[in-house]
Design an enzyme around this catalytic site. Structure first.
Site, PDB file in Angstrom:
ATOM      1  N   ARG A  19      29.830  65.802 -30.582  1.00 58.04           N
ATOM      2  CA  ARG A  19      30.019  65.300 -28.130  1.00 58.04           C
ATOM      3  C   ARG A  19      30.433  64.186 -28.594  1.00 58.04           C
ATOM      4  O   ARG A  19      30.700  63.916 -27.416  1.00 58.04           O
ATOM      5  CB  ARG A  19      28.871  65.907 -27.924  1.00 58.04           C
ATOM      6  CG  ARG A  19      28.235  67.468 -27.024  1.00 58.04           C
ATOM      7  CD  ARG A  19      27.549  68.273 -27.581  1.00 58.04           C
ATOM      8  NE  ARG A  19      27.265  67.673 -29.069  1.00 58.04           N
ATOM      9  CZ  ARG A  19      26.888  69.178 -30.045  1.00 58.04           C
ATOM     10  NH1 ARG A  19      27.118  70.345 -29.575  1.00 58.04           N
ATOM     11  NH2 ARG A  19      26.973  68.697 -30.910  1.00 58.04           N
ATOM     12  N   THR A  20      29.509  63.340 -28.622  1.00 62.12           N
ATOM     13  CA  THR A  20      29.404  61.914 -27.823  1.00 62.12           C
ATOM     14  C   THR A  20      30.720  60.888 -28.043  1.00 62.12           C
ATOM     15  O   THR A  20      30.942  60.796 -27.026  1.00 62.12           O
ATOM     16  CB  THR A  20      28.059  60.925 -28.360  1.00 62.12           C
ATOM     17  OG1 THR A  20      26.956  61.762 -27.821  1.00 62.12           O
ATOM     18  CG2 THR A  20      27.903  59.986 -27.450  1.00 62.12           C
ATOM     19  N   HIS A  63      19.084  56.681 -26.000  1.00 67.73           N
ATOM     20  CA  HIS A  63      21.163  57.806 -26.122  1.00 67.73           C
ATOM     21  C   HIS A  63      20.732  57.288 -24.144  1.00 67.73           C
ATOM     22  O   HIS A  63      21.134  58.395 -23.363  1.00 67.73           O
ATOM     23  CB  HIS A  63      20.196  59.321 -26.081  1.00 67.73           C
ATOM     24  CG  HIS A  63      21.969  59.235 -26.585  1.00 67.73           C
ATOM     25  ND1 HIS A  63      23.009  59.167 -26.034  1.00 67.73           N
ATOM     26  CD2 HIS A  63      22.221  60.338 -27.364  1.00 67.73           C
ATOM     27  CE1 HIS A  63      24.009  59.423 -26.912  1.00 67.73           C
ATOM     28  NE2 HIS A  63      23.969  60.536 -27.043  1.00 67.73           N
ATOM     29  N   ARG A  70      27.027  53.571 -31.220  1.00 70.36           N
ATOM     30  CA  ARG A  70      26.306  54.478 -32.665  1.00 70.36           C
ATOM     31  C   ARG A  70      25.912  53.946 -33.471  1.00 70.36           C
ATOM     32  O   ARG A  70      27.064  54.101 -34.022  1.00 70.36           O
ATOM     33  CB  ARG A  70      26.221  56.214 -32.180  1.00 70.36           C
ATOM     34  CG  ARG A  70      25.587  56.701 -32.859  1.00 70.36           C
ATOM     35  CD  ARG A  70      25.099  58.345 -33.263  1.00 70.36           C
ATOM     36  NE  ARG A  70      25.020  58.869 -31.585  1.00 70.36           N
ATOM     37  CZ  ARG A  70      25.458  59.916 -30.862  1.00 70.36           C
ATOM     38  NH1 ARG A  70      25.522  61.125 -32.330  1.00 70.36           N
ATOM     39  NH2 ARG A  70      25.167  60.451 -30.204  1.00 70.36           N
ATOM     40  N   LYS A 105      31.921  48.035 -48.572  1.00 72.29           N
ATOM     41  CA  LYS A 105      32.246  46.965 -49.307  1.00 72.29           C
ATOM     42  C   LYS A 105      30.760  46.059 -49.271  1.00 72.29           C
ATOM     43  O   LYS A 105      30.866  44.471 -50.007  1.00 72.29           O
ATOM     44  CB  LYS A 105      33.087  45.837 -49.317  1.00 72.29           C
ATOM     45  CG  LYS A 105      35.024  46.297 -49.561  1.00 72.29           C
ATOM     46  CD  LYS A 105      36.078  45.573 -48.824  1.00 72.29           C
ATOM     47  CE  LYS A 105      37.210  46.603 -49.445  1.00 72.29           C
ATOM     48  NZ  LYS A 105      37.905  46.045 -48.294  1.00 72.29           N
TER      49      LYS A 105
HETATM   50  C1  NCD Z   1      21.585  64.071 -29.963  1.00 72.88           C
HETATM   51  C2  NCD Z   1      21.724  62.808 -30.457  1.00 72.88           C
HETATM   52  O1  NCD Z   1      22.632  62.880 -31.297  1.00 72.88           O
HETATM   53  O2  NCD Z   1      20.555  62.288 -29.996  1.00 72.88           O
HETATM   54  N1  NCD Z   1      22.979  64.802 -30.012  1.00 72.88           N
HETATM   55  C3  NCD Z   1      23.809  64.127 -28.786  1.00 72.88           C
HETATM   56  O3  NCD Z   1      24.196  63.190 -28.608  1.00 72.88           O
HETATM   57  N2  NCD Z   1      23.943  65.045 -27.942  1.00 72.88           N
HETATM   58  C4  NCD Z   1      20.649  64.918 -29.952  1.00 72.88           C
HETATM   59  C5  NCD Z   1      20.406  65.251 -31.521  1.00 72.88           C
HETATM   60  O4  NCD Z   1      21.115  64.660 -32.739  1.00 72.88           O
HETATM   61  O5  NCD Z   1      19.219  66.323 -32.181  1.00 72.88           O
END
Ligand code: NCD
Length: 307
Positions: free
Chosen positions: A57-58, A135, A107, A85
């Site tokens: 999703r993100t 997040h 991320r 590497k």
């Molecule tokens: C979440 C995350 O990555 O923290 N997912 C997201 O971005 N919607 C929640 C999760 O992974 O449980």
């Protein structure tokens, strides 16, 4: 805090005005997309997506958001990169930054990593999740979803259930809710997954906190139940997962036992904790929540790029 040109590594520096401004822009962008299909606000701008942990999703919603704003996206494919590497994440980021992206969506698994490197990186960094820490863009889309449904972000009773220790969505959402007056947060979790002390400290005195192990004791008091997944990949020992697996779970039978059913949210992905039998309830809004991520992320990008 002015978002224009700045990083978004945590929800903490944002004011309620910033948050409401982002929500208003998300609404406006949603309307504009409905009329025009695509926009050209970000024409000529480039977003780099750097995901060093899995994401559906993100990453996708940021990509769609940038493209619908008329900009371009360059994705860094970690699985075919020089990380294999032995190049460090820090060097990798410096190299990507050197090519001149207008914005970097990052991320990474180390809590606090975006904060550590942001001053070495010229492009504004959006934290798309730093390990178990935060997040912030998820919290903003959660807030947008709550605001659209209930018309307010204050005087709410929000239950946050599940993995409050290793999850990063409960922390950012808590920090956001604590900025608005009159909110009560119910933390619902077994002791092994109870909310981290730093979250409790930051929220205390701003939002009221109620901690419980039992969803059924409090469900009728809630406006919203925010369910989260057990973060299997972050547990120190796999036996914890086996022991806790299935310990909390929302399904249709549980909801039907109650007269009042709150709105049900989940950042997704879900596993066993949120049964598909809940999908048919009008209170189930997690797919709408994911979709709102597109508009909120358009709004975030628009504001950071000063468009
Ligand atoms: C979440 C995350 O990555 O923290 N997912 C997201 O971005 N919607 C929640 C999760 O992974 O449980």
């Amino acid at each position: 805090m002015a978002l224009c040109g700045s990083d978004l590594v945590s929800i903490i520096p944002l004011s309620t005005r910033d948050i409401m401004g982002l929500i208003e822009d998300a609404e406006e962008l949603r309307r504009a997309l409905r009329v025009y299909g695509s926009l050209s606000l970000a024409r000529g701008r480039i977003m780099a997506t750097v995901f060093l942990e899995p994401s559906t999703r993100t990453k996708l919603s940021f990509t769609f958001a940038m493209k619908r704003l008329g900009g371009d996206v360059v994705d860094f494919d970690a699985s075919r990169s020089s990380l294999l590497k032995g190049e460090t994440d820090r060097d990798t980021l410096r190299i990507i930054d050197g090519y001149g992206p207008d914005i970097i969506v990052l991320r990474q698994s180390k809590p606090g990593f975006p904060m550590e490197i942001k001053d070495e990186i010229e492009a504004p960094i959006i934290n798309a999740g730093d390990g178990w820490n935060e997040h912030p863009t998820q919290a903003l889309l959660d807030a947008y979803t709550i605001w659209r449904r209930l018309g307010r972000l204050s005087d709410l009773r929000v239950g946050i259930m599940g993995d409050l220790r290793y999850g990063r969505t409960p922390s950012s959402l808590s920090y956001l809710l604590a900025k608005f007056p009159g909110n009560t947060i119910y933390y619902i979790a077994p002791p092994e997954l109870s909310v981290r002390p730093e979250i409790r400290e930051k929220v205390a005195g701003k939002a009221e906190i109620i901690e419980t192990e039992s969803l059924e004791d409090v469900i009728e008091e809630l406006d919203i139940l925010y369910v989260t997944r057990l973060q299997k990949e972050r547990l120190p020992d796999p036996s914890i997962y086996e022991r806790l697996k299935g310990i909390y779970r929302v399904d249709a039978a549980l909801l039907r036992r109650h007269r009042h059913i709150p709105l049900i949210m989940h950042p997704l992905p879900r596993t066993w904790e949120l049964d598909p039998s809940v999908d048919e309830f009008p209170q189930a809004i997690y797919f709408e929540q994911a979709r709102n991520g597109l508009y909120m992320r358009m709004s975030i990008v628009k504001n950071i790029l000063c468009l």
